[in-house]
Write a protein that holds these residues in place. Structure first.
Motif, short mmCIF file in Angstrom:
data_model
loop_
_atom_site.label_atom_id
_atom_site.label_comp_id
_atom_site.label_asym_id
_atom_site.label_seq_id
_atom_site.Cartn_x
_atom_site.Cartn_y
_atom_site.Cartn_z
N ALA A 160 3.88 -48.67 14.73
CA ALA A 160 3.65 -48.14 13.38
C ALA A 160 3.39 -46.63 13.43
O ALA A 160 3.85 -45.88 12.56
CB ALA A 160 2.48 -48.86 12.72
N ALA A 161 2.66 -46.17 14.44
CA ALA A 161 2.38 -44.74 14.57
C ALA A 161 3.66 -43.95 14.80
O ALA A 161 3.88 -42.89 14.20
CB ALA A 161 1.40 -44.51 15.72
N VAL A 162 4.51 -44.47 15.66
CA VAL A 162 5.79 -43.79 15.92
C VAL A 162 6.65 -43.80 14.66
O VAL A 162 7.28 -42.80 14.30
CB VAL A 162 6.52 -44.47 17.10
CG1 VAL A 162 7.94 -43.92 17.24
CG2 VAL A 162 5.75 -44.28 18.40
N ARG A 163 6.65 -44.92 13.96
CA ARG A 163 7.45 -45.05 12.74
C ARG A 163 7.00 -44.03 11.68
O ARG A 163 7.84 -43.39 11.02
CB ARG A 163 7.32 -46.47 12.21
CG ARG A 163 8.33 -46.86 11.14
CD ARG A 163 8.40 -48.35 10.96
NE ARG A 163 7.15 -48.92 10.49
CZ ARG A 163 6.38 -49.75 11.21
NH1 ARG A 163 6.73 -50.09 12.44
NH2 ARG A 163 5.26 -50.25 10.70
N LEU A 164 5.69 -43.88 11.52
CA LEU A 164 5.20 -42.91 10.55
C LEU A 164 5.60 -41.49 10.94
O LEU A 164 6.07 -40.71 10.10
CB LEU A 164 3.67 -43.02 10.45
CG LEU A 164 2.97 -41.96 9.59
CD1 LEU A 164 3.49 -41.98 8.16
CD2 LEU A 164 1.46 -42.16 9.62
N ALA A 165 5.42 -41.13 12.21
CA ALA A 165 5.77 -39.79 12.67
C ALA A 165 7.26 -39.52 12.48
O ALA A 165 7.67 -38.43 12.05
CB ALA A 165 5.37 -39.61 14.13
N GLN A 166 8.09 -40.51 12.78
CA GLN A 166 9.54 -40.34 12.60
C GLN A 166 9.89 -40.16 11.12
O GLN A 166 10.78 -39.36 10.78
CB GLN A 166 10.28 -41.56 13.16
CG GLN A 166 10.29 -41.63 14.68
CD GLN A 166 10.86 -42.94 15.19
OE1 GLN A 166 10.77 -43.98 14.52
NE2 GLN A 166 11.46 -42.91 16.38
N SER A 167 9.18 -40.88 10.25
CA SER A 167 9.53 -40.84 8.82
C SER A 167 9.28 -39.48 8.20
O SER A 167 9.89 -39.14 7.18
CB SER A 167 8.73 -41.92 8.06
OG SER A 167 7.36 -41.56 7.98
N ILE A 168 8.38 -38.69 8.79
CA ILE A 168 8.10 -37.36 8.23
C ILE A 168 8.68 -36.24 9.10
O ILE A 168 8.37 -35.07 8.90
CB ILE A 168 6.58 -37.14 8.03
CG1 ILE A 168 5.83 -37.21 9.37
CG2 ILE A 168 6.03 -38.16 7.05
CD1 ILE A 168 4.35 -36.83 9.25
#
Length: 665
Positions: free
Chosen positions: A259-267
């Motif tokens: 989830a942390a990687v997904r959030l960072a990728q999304s922004i």
């Protein structure tokens, strides 16, 4: 994006840490410093240094124009913000880029988005990351917030949107208290961050604080570097951090990491960042808290278990380099613990400590990221954290043992530190069994925490340490003690006496190093053989059993201070010689119970009384700001205020008189 010189817009231990990263890559470092930090180690160790203003942060470390002027004057091509100060200021990042320099961190837009707790939670929800139930709407009217509070139910938190570190946060357990909590949170948020916006969030009373380190380059790659647990906190400020987070279900851990990687990728995140979660073991759920868009204080524990130099990769990414490893290349080894070392007195409500460090003897064999050294002056203008102690072992139990051993070998004089308190946390059964949580300190110390004191044996050895210290090497102490000796007319030939601050009767030492005897005030006698004080160690034999203790002696005002390693940690014993007793009496006393004095240097934030006011003992008379904390100073006695020696905005020295009282009869 090429640069060869990096300006470090920070101070203390993090400035030194970034300097090490620069040297590793062959980059020159530029230190900017305030007048108060002119002689600090980070200034002396930099390749270039520029004074940018006065001691107040607003005049120096928060002065964007002065920092950019220093960068231009020294030819720096990049600026590293460290943590704190301007590190999460989107305006500063944009100004650095506008000046044609590289900002070592994420883009200003990402900083701004994650800096707003409301926007950050919206971004997390959009990326499929769970968030705590609550209200984060734009309607900030009292009516709407109170209506949402009733819907949410207690307990809940009122939190500042632009907040951090517990500022602008209020816990509500009764809906009747909600209006006051909202109003006070708004006021604090406005004063601390210039933004009164707040939001409401469900409160998880026994939650843990788990965070994930992410690293992204400018080529679209984002990786995680594992997790950390930072659940041991006081007033939402972390005390001890460790990696990896222990006692976390594997499926939960994997979900948090992805989830942390997904959030960072999304922004479109680049550089280092930390995604922070609240983990509720009772519900088996986790929730997004915030994302810190900077290097974290606790980054060394991640470096310890991964072997990856985070500062080095911040600088490499700033130069436009792509990550040279994939997620599968990141391996985790053992367990690491970091202890924050702060200049404060936990036994006196964590009162900040200031002054000059007269003794700095850290343990060998462990990592110490420090901003100070012997001779450093600790002032009231900056945060109380002076250093961080980091240990790494194959498992958590081993890391705890290493951390305790390191604290037991750490002697510091001149300024009080929180080392004994941190030792108490590490050795507490709740911490060792991982029963602690973010608000668990009252459970761990329900009656409060008290500073450990030396037992009879330790007091005897401390007196022996001072006795040997005062005797020149190779000389009989009975030939060298001079005015400290009590001779035959006193009835005790060849006996030296030392007084502690808590006893009227002295500890009497007799004999020679081959056999030293200490007679305590209660009549107990402790005998040590073959005693020697060499290289910061006291050694000898007691009852035939050899011992070796770390021991240091320093002069502290009108007495001696002995630092001695004991089974309860490093214990400090204040001792007076006979000459000290006479000199103190001759000098006389000063002050009195009718005078309120400043316990430390600081800035007067409030004066709550006027001449003629009648006060009770314990009433707050003055509020002093020191080390970013507000200290309420109480009336020492009941009485009438006769004189006031300070005003709001004044900077006062330690022990300066503030308020004079006419005591109540």
């Amino acid at each position: 994006m090429s640069f060869t010189r990096v300006l470090i817009a920070n101070r203390g231990e993090i400035a030194r840490r970034i300097q090490r990263g620069c040297r590793k890559l062959g980059l020159e470092s530029v230190a900017v410093f305030s007048e108060a930090d002119r002689d600090a180690p980070f200034v002396a160790e930099a390749d270039h240094a520029v004074c940018i203003g006065g001691a107040a942060p607003s005049e120096s470390y928060l002065n964007i124009d002065a920092i950019l002027d220093a960068a231009r004057a020294t030819g720096a091509g990049a600026v590293h913000p460290g943590y704190g100060f301007l590190s999460e200021n989107a305006g500063f990042a944009a100004a650095v880029e506008a000046a044609g320099l590289v900002f070592i961190g994420p883009e200003a837009d990402a900083i701004a988005m994650m800096g707003s707790k409301i926007e950050a939670k919206a971004a997390a929800e959009a990326a499929g990351v769970p968030v705590l139930p609550g209200y984060r709407g734009e309607d900030q009217s009292d009516a709407r917030l109170l209506d949402e509070a009733r819907t949410l139910g207690t307990p809940f938190l009122v939190k500042a949107s632009a907040g951090g570190g517990g500022r602008g946060m209020r816990l509500v357990t009764d809906l009747a208290d909600a209006p006051e909590a909202i109003a006070s949170a708004r006021a604090e948020a406005q004063g601390a961050f210039g933004d009164p916006a707040v939001f409401l969030e469900r409160y998880a009373p026994r939650a843990r604080h788990v965070e994930v380190q992410v690293l992204g380059d400018t080529h679209g790659t984002v990786l995680h570097l594992g997790d950390r647990d930072c659940s041991l906190q006081r007033n939402h400020q972390k005390l001890i951090e460790e990696a990896p987070a222990a006692d976390l279900p594997d499926a939960m851990r994997d979900d948090m990491l992805s989830a942390a990687v997904r959030l960072a990728q999304s922004i479109g995140y680049r550089s280092l960042g930390t995604v922070e979660y609240l983990y509720d073991p009772a519900r088996g759920e986790y929730y997004f808290l915030e994302m810190n868009t900077r290097l974290q204080v606790e980054h060394p524990v991640t470096e310890a278990i991964t072997g990856i130099d985070l500062v080095e990769w911040q600088l490499r990414i700033g130069r436009g380099e792509a990550l040279s490893f994939a997620q599968t290349d990141v391996q985790f080894d053992g367990h690491a613990i970091e202890i924050r070392i702060a200049a404060e007195n936990p036994a006196e409500n964590f009162r900040p400590e200031t002054g000059q460090i007269t003794l700095w003897a850290p343990p060998a064999g462990v990592r110490l990221d420090s901003g100070v050294a012997a001779g450093s002056v600790v002032g009231h203008h900056y945060d109380s954290m002076l250093a961080k102690l980091i240990v790494h072992a194959p498992d958590r139990a081993g890391a705890i043992r290493q951390a305790v051993a390191a604290i037991d070998g750490f002697a510091v004089g001149g300024v009080g530190l929180n080392l004994s308190y941190q030792r108490a946390l590490l050795t507490h059964a709740d911490f060792q069994a991982f029963r602690h949580h973010t608000s668990g300190l009252p459970e761990m110390f329900p009656d409060g925490w008290t500073q450990p004191t030396p037992d009879a044996g330790d007091m005897a050895l401390a007196a022996m340490v001072l006795h040997l210290h005062l005797a020149p090497a190779g000389a009989s102490p009975w030939e060298s003690l001079g005015s400290w000796r009590l001779t035959a007319p006193a009835g005790r030939p060849g006996t030296a006496s030392y007084w502690t601050t808590s006893e009227d009767e002295p500890i009497r030492i007799s004999g020679a190093p081959a056999v030293l005897a200490a007679v305590l005030p209660d009549g107990q006698t402790i005998t040590a053989e073959t005693t020697a004080l060499t290289g910061g160690h006291l050694s000898g034999r007691i009852d035939g059993i050899p011992f070796s203790r770390i021991a240091h002696v320093e002069r502290a005002g009108n007495h001696w201070r002995v630092h001695l390693q004991t089974s309860a940690g490093m214990i400090v014993t204040d001792l007076c010689t006979l000459e000290d007793q006479h000199l103190t009496r001759a000098a006389g006393g000063s002050g009195g119970a009718d005078l309120l004095s400043a316990p430390m240097p600081g800035a007067v934030a409030e004066v709550r009384v006027a001449p003629g006011d009648t006060v009770a003992a314990g009433d707050t008379l003055v509020v002093l700001e020191a080390m970013k904390l507000l200290q309420s100073l109480p009336a020492p006695v009941a009485g009438v205020v006769t004189e006031i020696y300070c005003a709001p905005g004044d900077t006062v020295a330690g022990h300066a008189p503030l308020v004079k009282l006419d005591p109540e009869e």
